[in-house]
Enzyme design. Structure first.
Site, short mmCIF file in Angstrom:
data_model
loop_
_atom_site.label_atom_id
_atom_site.label_comp_id
_atom_site.label_asym_id
_atom_site.label_seq_id
_atom_site.Cartn_x
_atom_site.Cartn_y
_atom_site.Cartn_z
N SER A 159 0.85 -1.20 0.00
CA SER A 159 0.00 0.00 0.00
C SER A 159 0.88 1.24 0.00
O SER A 159 2.00 1.22 0.54
CB SER A 159 -0.88 0.04 1.25
OG SER A 159 -1.57 1.26 1.33
N TYR A 172 -1.16 -0.43 10.44
CA TYR A 172 -1.48 -0.80 9.05
C TYR A 172 -0.29 -0.41 8.16
O TYR A 172 0.21 -1.23 7.39
CB TYR A 172 -2.75 -0.09 8.59
CG TYR A 172 -3.12 -0.44 7.15
CD1 TYR A 172 -3.68 -1.67 6.85
CD2 TYR A 172 -2.86 0.46 6.11
CE1 TYR A 172 -4.00 -2.00 5.53
CE2 TYR A 172 -3.17 0.14 4.80
CZ TYR A 172 -3.75 -1.09 4.51
OH TYR A 172 -4.05 -1.42 3.20
N1 LIG Z 1 -8.83 -0.53 -1.04
C1 LIG Z 1 -7.78 0.26 -0.96
O1 LIG Z 1 -7.88 1.50 -1.12
C2 LIG Z 1 -6.41 -0.33 -0.71
C3 LIG Z 1 -5.31 0.54 -0.84
C4 LIG Z 1 -4.04 0.01 -0.64
C5 LIG Z 1 -3.87 -1.32 -0.35
N2 LIG Z 1 -4.96 -2.14 -0.21
C6 LIG Z 1 -4.71 -3.55 0.08
O2 LIG Z 1 -5.24 -4.31 -0.97
C7 LIG Z 1 -5.54 -5.62 -0.48
C8 LIG Z 1 -6.94 -6.01 -0.92
O3 LIG Z 1 -7.87 -5.19 -0.22
P1 LIG Z 1 -9.27 -4.69 -0.81
O4 LIG Z 1 -9.21 -3.22 -0.83
O5 LIG Z 1 -9.56 -5.45 -2.05
O6 LIG Z 1 -10.23 -5.06 0.41
P2 LIG Z 1 -11.28 -6.23 0.71
O7 LIG Z 1 -12.34 -6.26 -0.33
O8 LIG Z 1 -11.66 -6.02 2.11
O9 LIG Z 1 -10.43 -7.58 0.53
C9 LIG Z 1 -9.67 -8.12 1.56
C10 LIG Z 1 -9.53 -9.60 1.30
O10 LIG Z 1 -8.71 -10.14 2.35
C11 LIG Z 1 -9.34 -11.32 2.82
N3 LIG Z 1 -8.98 -11.57 4.21
C12 LIG Z 1 -9.05 -10.72 5.26
N4 LIG Z 1 -8.72 -11.37 6.39
C13 LIG Z 1 -8.44 -12.66 6.04
C14 LIG Z 1 -8.08 -13.81 6.76
N5 LIG Z 1 -7.90 -13.80 8.10
N6 LIG Z 1 -7.89 -14.97 6.07
C15 LIG Z 1 -8.06 -15.02 4.74
N7 LIG Z 1 -8.40 -13.95 3.99
C16 LIG Z 1 -8.60 -12.79 4.65
C17 LIG Z 1 -10.83 -11.03 2.68
O11 LIG Z 1 -11.56 -12.25 2.63
P3 LIG Z 1 -12.43 -12.87 3.81
O12 LIG Z 1 -13.00 -11.75 4.61
O13 LIG Z 1 -13.46 -13.68 3.07
O14 LIG Z 1 -11.51 -13.74 4.57
C18 LIG Z 1 -10.86 -10.33 1.33
O15 LIG Z 1 -10.93 -11.28 0.31
C19 LIG Z 1 -5.36 -5.58 1.03
O16 LIG Z 1 -4.10 -6.12 1.35
C20 LIG Z 1 -5.36 -4.09 1.34
O17 LIG Z 1 -4.63 -3.82 2.50
C21 LIG Z 1 -6.23 -1.68 -0.39
#
Ligand SMILES: NC(=O)c1ccc[n+]([C@@H]2O[C@H](COP(=O)([O-])OP(=O)(O)OC[C@H]3O[C@@H](n4cnc5c(N)ncnc54)[C@H](OP(=O)(O)O)[C@@H]3O)[C@@H](O)[C@H]2O)c1
Length: 267
Positions: A159, A172
């Site tokens: 990130s 985070y």
């Molecule tokens: N959205 C943004 O603006 C942003 C910006 C920078 C970086 N990111 C990063 O991008 C990545 C994807 O995030 P997203 O934005 O797409 O959010 P999201 O829709 O909340 O996706 C997060 C994923 O992580 C999985 N997860 C969480 N806890 C878990 C666990 N204990 N075991 C297995 N799977 C788990 C969730 O699945 P389950 O809940 O089904 O387990 C979900 O599939 C993350 O690493 C986030 O930190 C996001």
């Protein structure tokens, strides 16, 4: 014999034949695949012809993803990355189900709200467990596999939050910074085995993770972010890449702000 006897059959002409799909015969694993960028990556990879293993806790979301009409070959595996003892066997089952592995993405992550005066160790370590512990526990055995097979691509979703120590997200940001450093080490270790290791640093992406935030700065859709992530994973140009690219100059500026000034900002 007529002139047409030598003309190519319309059905077998290059224009009529479906173009071979980019991912045909290839195998991918996405951890954190049930929503957001991970789910979009699964959709796009499957659409390209990859056989894809989708891993996350929510079985129903994974099953729905696998059942989408255009899903192609998607295998759902419900798993909590905190169950690190399960990972070696599960990886073995996945590799067997797919018939090998070419591309691995660790997209799992959590970002709970943290108050300005909150110092909650339990909450913070839960973040460390998923964003860093789970990342290492999954990426290590994949790295071992790619090392021995002399090939493969590892993609870690970090990130922009890991580029600086922000007031709002001490742990985070720290998990993302540590993940990026871990990935850099793997990249340097595995380069001579022809294994690529790519660090993606998204800016703000419209996903369930950010849905509750009041205001997103320069947001992009999860679909767009996933397309860029896949494009970067294939390009030899970038090992570390902000997504979308316009966050790169922003990051350069943010990283150059002296600490004394940075602490007065909320960026
Ligand atoms: N959205 C943004 O603006 C942003 C910006 C920078 C970086 N990111 C990063 O991008 C990545 C994807 O995030 P997203 O934005 O797409 O959010 P999201 O829709 O909340 O996706 C997060 C994923 O992580 C999985 N997860 C969480 N806890 C878990 C666990 N204990 N075991 C297995 N799977 C788990 C969730 O699945 P389950 O809940 O089904 O387990 C979900 O599939 C993350 O690493 C986030 O930190 C996001």
């Amino acid at each position: 014999m007529t002139a047409n006897d030598h003309a190519p059959d319309a059905a077998s002409s290059p224009a009529a034949r479906p173009a071979p799909r980019r991912g045909a015969g290839k195998r991918a694993l996405v951890v954190g695949a049930s929503s957001g960028m991970g789910a979009e990556l699964v959709r796009q990879l499957a659409h390209e012809g990859y056989a894809v293993a989708a891993v996350a806790r929510r079985q129903a979301e994974l099953d729905a993803l696998a059942a989408e009409p255009s899903a192609g070959e998607v295998h759902a595996f419900a798993h909590d990355v905190n169950a690190i003892d399960e990972i070696p066997d599960l990886l073995e089952r996945i590799v067997e189900a797919l018939g090998g592995l070419d591309l691995y993405v660790y997209a799992a992550g959590v970002m709970p709200d943290v108050g300005a005066e909150e110092y909650d160790t339990e909450k913070d370590l839960a973040m460390v467990d998923v964003n860093l512990g789970g990342a290492i526990a999954w990426t290590n055995p994949v790295a071992r596999l790619f090392h021995s097979q002399r090939g493969g691509t590892i993609v870690g979703i970090g990130s922009i939050a890991g580029d600086r120590g922000r007031k709002g997200a001490p742990v985070y940001g720290a998990t993302k910074a540590a993940f990026a450093t871990y990935l850099e080490s793997l990249r340097n270790r595995l380069a001579e085995r022809a294994v690529r290791v790519v660090t993606i640093k998204p800016g703000m992406v419209e996903t369930p993770m950010t849905a509750h935030l009041d205001k997103l700065v320069m947001p992009v859709s999860a679909d767009r972010a996933a397309r860029e992530i896949l494009s970067v994973s294939r390009s030899r140009l970038w090992n570390v890449r902000h997504v979308p690219l316009r966050w790169f100059p922003v990051s350069v500026i943010i990283r150059s702000i002296p600490s004394l000034l940075f602490r007065r900002t909320n960026i």
